[in-house]
Design a protein around this motif. Sequence first.
Motif, PDB file in Angstrom:
ATOM      1  N   UNK A  47      -9.786 -14.429 -12.267  1.00  0.00           N
ATOM      2  CA  UNK A  47      -7.662 -14.615 -12.098  1.00  0.00           C
ATOM      3  C   UNK A  47      -7.789 -13.352 -11.254  1.00  0.00           C
ATOM      4  N   UNK A  48      -8.150 -12.438 -10.884  1.00  0.00           N
ATOM      5  CA  UNK A  48      -7.688 -11.290  -9.494  1.00  0.00           C
ATOM      6  C   UNK A  48      -8.739 -11.521  -8.472  1.00  0.00           C
ATOM      7  N   UNK A  49      -8.165 -10.972  -6.712  1.00  0.00           N
ATOM      8  CA  UNK A  49      -8.234 -10.523  -6.595  1.00  0.00           C
ATOM      9  C   UNK A  49      -9.536  -9.087  -6.529  1.00  0.00           C
ATOM     10  N   UNK A  50     -10.643  -9.331  -5.854  1.00  0.00           N
ATOM     11  CA  UNK A  50     -11.556  -7.716  -6.240  1.00  0.00           C
ATOM     12  C   UNK A  50     -10.831  -7.076  -5.901  1.00  0.00           C
ATOM     13  N   UNK A  51     -10.059  -6.767  -5.456  1.00  0.00           N
ATOM     14  CA  UNK A  51      -9.475  -5.058  -4.640  1.00  0.00           C
ATOM     15  C   UNK A  51      -8.328  -4.633  -5.751  1.00  0.00           C
ATOM     16  N   UNK A  52      -7.802  -6.298  -6.251  1.00  0.00           N
ATOM     17  CA  UNK A  52      -6.757  -5.868  -7.682  1.00  0.00           C
ATOM     18  C   UNK A  52      -7.508  -5.396  -9.068  1.00  0.00           C
ATOM     19  N   UNK A  53      -8.887  -6.668  -9.157  1.00  0.00           N
ATOM     20  CA  UNK A  53      -9.253  -5.656 -10.323  1.00  0.00           C
ATOM     21  C   UNK A  53     -10.485  -4.242 -10.597  1.00  0.00           C
ATOM     22  N   UNK A  54     -10.119  -4.433  -8.966  1.00  0.00           N
ATOM     23  CA  UNK A  54     -11.109  -2.686  -9.144  1.00  0.00           C
ATOM     24  C   UNK A  54     -10.310  -1.554  -9.640  1.00  0.00           C
ATOM     25  N   UNK A  55      -8.696  -1.930  -8.956  1.00  0.00           N
ATOM     26  CA  UNK A  55      -8.012  -1.000  -9.939  1.00  0.00           C
ATOM     27  C   UNK A  55      -8.106  -0.412 -10.870  1.00  0.00           C
ATOM     28  N   UNK A  56      -7.987  -1.571 -11.561  1.00  0.00           N
ATOM     29  CA  UNK A  56      -8.407  -1.844 -13.219  1.00  0.00           C
ATOM     30  C   UNK A  56      -8.406  -0.516 -13.909  1.00  0.00           C
ATOM     31  N   UNK A  57     -10.150   0.341 -12.988  1.00  0.00           N
ATOM     32  CA  UNK A  57     -10.927   0.475 -13.309  1.00  0.00           C
ATOM     33  C   UNK A  57     -10.700   2.113 -12.443  1.00  0.00           C
ATOM     34  N   UNK A  58      -9.937   1.678 -11.692  1.00  0.00           N
ATOM     35  CA  UNK A  58      -9.697   3.062 -10.177  1.00  0.00           C
ATOM     36  C   UNK A  58      -8.885   4.224 -11.293  1.00  0.00           C
ATOM     37  N   UNK A  59      -9.483   5.193 -11.527  1.00  0.00           N
ATOM     38  CA  UNK A  59      -9.000   6.627 -12.427  1.00  0.00           C
ATOM     39  C   UNK A  59      -7.938   7.108 -11.844  1.00  0.00           C
ATOM     40  N   UNK A  60      -7.895   6.924 -10.392  1.00  0.00           N
ATOM     41  CA  UNK A  60      -7.129   7.179  -9.213  1.00  0.00           C
ATOM     42  C   UNK A  60      -5.525   6.292  -9.035  1.00  0.00           C
ATOM     43  N   UNK A  61      -6.093   5.455  -9.665  1.00  0.00           N
ATOM     44  CA  UNK A  61      -4.535   4.280  -9.215  1.00  0.00           C
ATOM     45  C   UNK A  61      -3.527   4.695 -10.313  1.00  0.00           C
ATOM     46  N   UNK A  62      -2.357   4.085 -10.691  1.00  0.00           N
ATOM     47  CA  UNK A  62      -1.376   5.069 -11.266  1.00  0.00           C
ATOM     48  C   UNK A  62      -1.248   3.412 -12.248  1.00  0.00           C
ATOM     49  N   UNK A  63      -0.892   4.319 -13.946  1.00  0.00           N
ATOM     50  CA  UNK A  63      -0.878   3.593 -14.565  1.00  0.00           C
ATOM     51  C   UNK A  63      -0.379   2.294 -15.272  1.00  0.00           C
ATOM     52  N   UNK A  64       1.029   2.789 -14.787  1.00  0.00           N
ATOM     53  CA  UNK A  64       1.666   1.480 -14.550  1.00  0.00           C
ATOM     54  C   UNK A  64       1.977   0.223 -13.451  1.00  0.00           C
ATOM     55  N   UNK A  65       0.671   0.750 -12.716  1.00  0.00           N
ATOM     56  CA  UNK A  65       0.452  -0.455 -11.658  1.00  0.00           C
ATOM     57  C   UNK A  65      -0.328  -0.915 -12.399  1.00  0.00           C
ATOM     58  N   UNK A  66      -1.290  -0.394 -13.081  1.00  0.00           N
ATOM     59  CA  UNK A  66      -2.245  -1.400 -13.796  1.00  0.00           C
ATOM     60  C   UNK A  66      -2.029  -2.131 -14.879  1.00  0.00           C
ATOM     61  N   UNK A  67      -0.845  -1.594 -15.591  1.00  0.00           N
ATOM     62  CA  UNK A  67      -0.303  -2.710 -16.894  1.00  0.00           C
ATOM     63  C   UNK A  67       0.389  -4.036 -16.135  1.00  0.00           C
ATOM     64  N   UNK A  68       0.916  -3.265 -15.000  1.00  0.00           N
ATOM     65  CA  UNK A  68       2.145  -5.061 -13.757  1.00  0.00           C
ATOM     66  C   UNK A  68       0.602  -5.770 -14.050  1.00  0.00           C
ATOM     67  N   UNK A  69      -0.805  -5.539 -12.640  1.00  0.00           N
ATOM     68  CA  UNK A  69      -1.597  -6.227 -12.673  1.00  0.00           C
ATOM     69  C   UNK A  69      -2.156  -7.127 -14.147  1.00  0.00           C
ATOM     70  N   UNK A  70      -2.503  -6.685 -15.308  1.00  0.00           N
ATOM     71  CA  UNK A  70      -3.228  -6.950 -16.156  1.00  0.00           C
ATOM     72  C   UNK A  70      -1.949  -7.965 -17.041  1.00  0.00           C
ATOM     73  N   UNK A  71      -0.853  -7.529 -16.793  1.00  0.00           N
ATOM     74  CA  UNK A  71       0.500  -8.649 -17.914  1.00  0.00           C
ATOM     75  C   UNK A  71       0.817  -9.481 -16.854  1.00  0.00           C
ATOM     76  N   UNK A  72      -0.002  -9.700 -15.552  1.00  0.00           N
ATOM     77  CA  UNK A  72       0.564 -10.756 -14.429  1.00  0.00           C
ATOM     78  C   UNK A  72      -0.781 -11.794 -14.852  1.00  0.00           C
ATOM     79  N   UNK A  73      -2.172 -11.061 -15.056  1.00  0.00           N
ATOM     80  CA  UNK A  73      -2.983 -11.739 -15.826  1.00  0.00           C
ATOM     81  C   UNK A  73      -2.673 -12.691 -17.209  1.00  0.00           C
ATOM     82  N   UNK A  74      -2.137 -11.487 -17.885  1.00  0.00           N
ATOM     83  CA  UNK A  74      -2.465 -12.237 -19.356  1.00  0.00           C
ATOM     84  C   UNK A  74      -0.445 -13.327 -19.816  1.00  0.00           C
ATOM     85  N   UNK A  75       0.107 -13.321 -18.425  1.00  0.00           N
ATOM     86  CA  UNK A  75       1.048 -13.907 -18.414  1.00  0.00           C
ATOM     87  C   UNK A  75       0.728 -15.774 -17.929  1.00  0.00           C
ATOM     88  N   UNK A  76      -0.367 -15.110 -17.102  1.00  0.00           N
ATOM     89  CA  UNK A  76      -1.281 -16.805 -16.952  1.00  0.00           C
ATOM     90  C   UNK A  76      -2.077 -17.033 -17.735  1.00  0.00           C
TER      91      UNK A  76
END
Length: 225
Positions: free
Chosen positions: A90-119
Amino acid sequence: MALSDLLYPDNPKRRQELIHLHQELLNCMSMNFHATNELAGVLNEHLGCTLTRIQMRESSTVKENCDIIIQAMSEIQHQVQKIDSDMKEKLEPVLYQKLYNIKEPELEKIAIAQKVFSIVLGEATSTAGMVAVKLLSSNLIILTVSKLVSLLAQIGASVLGGISITILGLGIEMILHAILGAVERNQLLEAVRSYEKHLAEFKAASEKYQCAIREVTSLVRKQVQ
């Protein structure tokens, strides 16, 4: 006192040592049952899973109880893999990769995951996103669960596997056979060495597993307060 104890006076002491190690193993297993139920509860409540609680069976053997935990952990692994598949689908490849990127802010990852679970669930809180991110981006499933499952399988297949959970003389004697002389002494030594080896590895892996779960559950508690 058995004749073998007269011939080898250290045998009663080794029996007691074996019973003590057996109790340590059971205490460790009991904590793993509790931790697994905690994680299952979080997944059920926040990510829409339907995992079943597990319970130690005192009338069963060590192996049978190891198999109960292994089955529960396998189901958790399956659910986490499904979560990962939902994210990837359900995510664009770029957004999906962000979930596993240790350099990405955790709050941004949580927002991405929350969006998927809302769907997926129709509605989801930020807690759902946080749990998903913690499970996917941490070593909980990849390392701690896999290591513990491997050790549980080894324990179940070892000389320890056939021993009853209940700490009764008959449970120990099932393995030691209560035979006379040097053979019993050798069996006792082998059993004690087997316990010590497996218990040391098992306790270390269990502590990492329980610590990883506490990290997730403590964050959940803070979120809902």
